[in-house]
Design an enzyme around this catalytic site. Structure first.
Site, mmCIF file in Angstrom:
data_model
loop_
_atom_site.group_PDB
_atom_site.id
_atom_site.type_symbol
_atom_site.label_atom_id
_atom_site.label_comp_id
_atom_site.label_asym_id
_atom_site.label_seq_id
_atom_site.Cartn_x
_atom_site.Cartn_y
_atom_site.Cartn_z
ATOM 1 N N TRP A 62 0.843 -1.200 0.000
ATOM 2 C CA TRP A 62 0.000 0.000 0.000
ATOM 3 C C TRP A 62 0.876 1.246 0.000
ATOM 4 O O TRP A 62 2.061 1.198 0.294
ATOM 5 C CB TRP A 62 -1.027 -0.006 1.126
ATOM 6 N N HIS A 70 -7.299 19.700 -7.030
ATOM 7 C CA HIS A 70 -7.390 20.018 -8.465
ATOM 8 C C HIS A 70 -6.132 19.525 -9.181
ATOM 9 O O HIS A 70 -5.366 20.300 -9.740
ATOM 10 C CB HIS A 70 -7.636 21.523 -8.647
ATOM 11 N N HIS A 80 -15.791 25.842 -5.526
ATOM 12 C CA HIS A 80 -14.404 26.143 -5.918
ATOM 13 C C HIS A 80 -14.224 27.632 -6.214
ATOM 14 O O HIS A 80 -13.161 28.182 -5.985
ATOM 15 C CB HIS A 80 -14.038 25.302 -7.142
ATOM 16 N N HIS A 208 -14.743 29.398 -14.939
ATOM 17 C CA HIS A 208 -14.873 29.226 -13.486
ATOM 18 C C HIS A 208 -15.885 30.238 -12.916
ATOM 19 O O HIS A 208 -16.784 29.878 -12.149
ATOM 20 C CB HIS A 208 -13.525 29.409 -12.798
HETATM 21 MN MN MN Z 1 -9.990 22.596 -10.987
#
Ligand code: MN
Length: 259
Positions: A62, A70, A80, A208
């Site tokens: 592991w 992001h 965001h 955005h």
């Molecule tokens: Mn992003």
């Protein structure tokens, strides 16, 4: 099993429905979004082995991993952006799961982008595309095929002294998709949903600003969009359930009708 789900499982098993993976592999050289020095940047993806069938853990392998929300193929939640901060259920853990699944409309601008790295998708271009294919449905994913996901190394961010040069959305295109078509969100092959030069647009970072301002989603750093038909596929894009998360790396799968 109900008929409809039984039919779906049968179709996946027989190839009548194909699964196309729209995800880039997370690696230590996965490009991260470049920001001017005055702003805090994101951690790149790192992997640290905990044990591998050895004296640190004899029967198991592991890793720890670290990265920003992001990084690589990832989901942008409405929270965001400051314009999306006041919506209810706007974080990765609170978005209703039904919203992660929707039909995909795939607009191919790869030829335009090959001629101009700064190509911007306009509402006029989308409306011409709709005449040829179909009107974009409400609550759908709009994916923009640029073939940018095929780029390697420095060609991916494509940085110059005046910033990155990569394709994106014209500021007029985002309200068209968000309001007039009322889509679920957009998906792109570039490192973020805005064009490389979008810091200088009016408004800055229009995808955005206006997409999240309309409580919509973003998917960045997709690949394999060349393997999708213009219409008729379904995309599943469910982010990690990070508490208060603004986004997360995720596996994006498309269900595509087979031959
Ligand atoms: Mn992003």
């Amino acid at each position: 099993m109900s008929n409809i789900l039984g039919e779906l499982m049968g179709a996946i098993a027989s190839g009548g429905v194909r699964i196309v993976d729209l995800t880039q592999t997370l690696d230590t050289d996965t490009p991260i979004i470049p920001l001017p020095e005055e702003w805090a940047g994101t951690k790149p993806f790192t992997l640290e082995e905990i044990s591998r069938y050895d004296d640190r853990g004899p029967a198991w392998y592991w890793n720890n991993f670290a990265c920003g929300e992001h990084t690589g193929t990832h989901f942008d939640a409405p929270v965001h952006w400051v314009t999306g901060k006041d919506y209810e259920n706007n974080t990765t853990d609170t978005i209703e799961p039904e919203r992660f699944i929707g039909p995909a409309f795939v607009i191919d601008v790869a030829g335009k982008v090959a001629e101009d790295s700064d190509f911007l998708l306009t509402p006029e271009y989308v409306q011409e595309w709709e005449k040829e294919h179909a009107r974009i449905e409400a609550d759908s994913w709009v994916l923009v095929r640029t073939d940018w996901g095929l780029r390697k190394g420095d060609d991916y961010l494509n940085l110059s002294e005046d910033g990155a040069h990569s394709p994106g959305f014209h500021p007029d295109c985002v309200p068209f998709l968000a309001q007039e078509r009322d889509i679920k969100g957009v998906g792109v092959e570039t490192v973020g949903t805005d064009a490389g030069q979008a810091f200088g647009f009016e408004p800055a970072f229009p995808c955005h600003t206006l997409m999240h301002g309309a409580n919509k989603f973003g998917l960045a750093s997709l690949t394999n969009l060349d393997k999708l038909p213009p219409t008729g596929s379904v995309v599943i894009a469910a982010p990690l359930k990070i508490i208060g998360g603004s986004g997360s790396p995720l596996r994006v799968l498309a269900l595509v009708p087979g031959a």
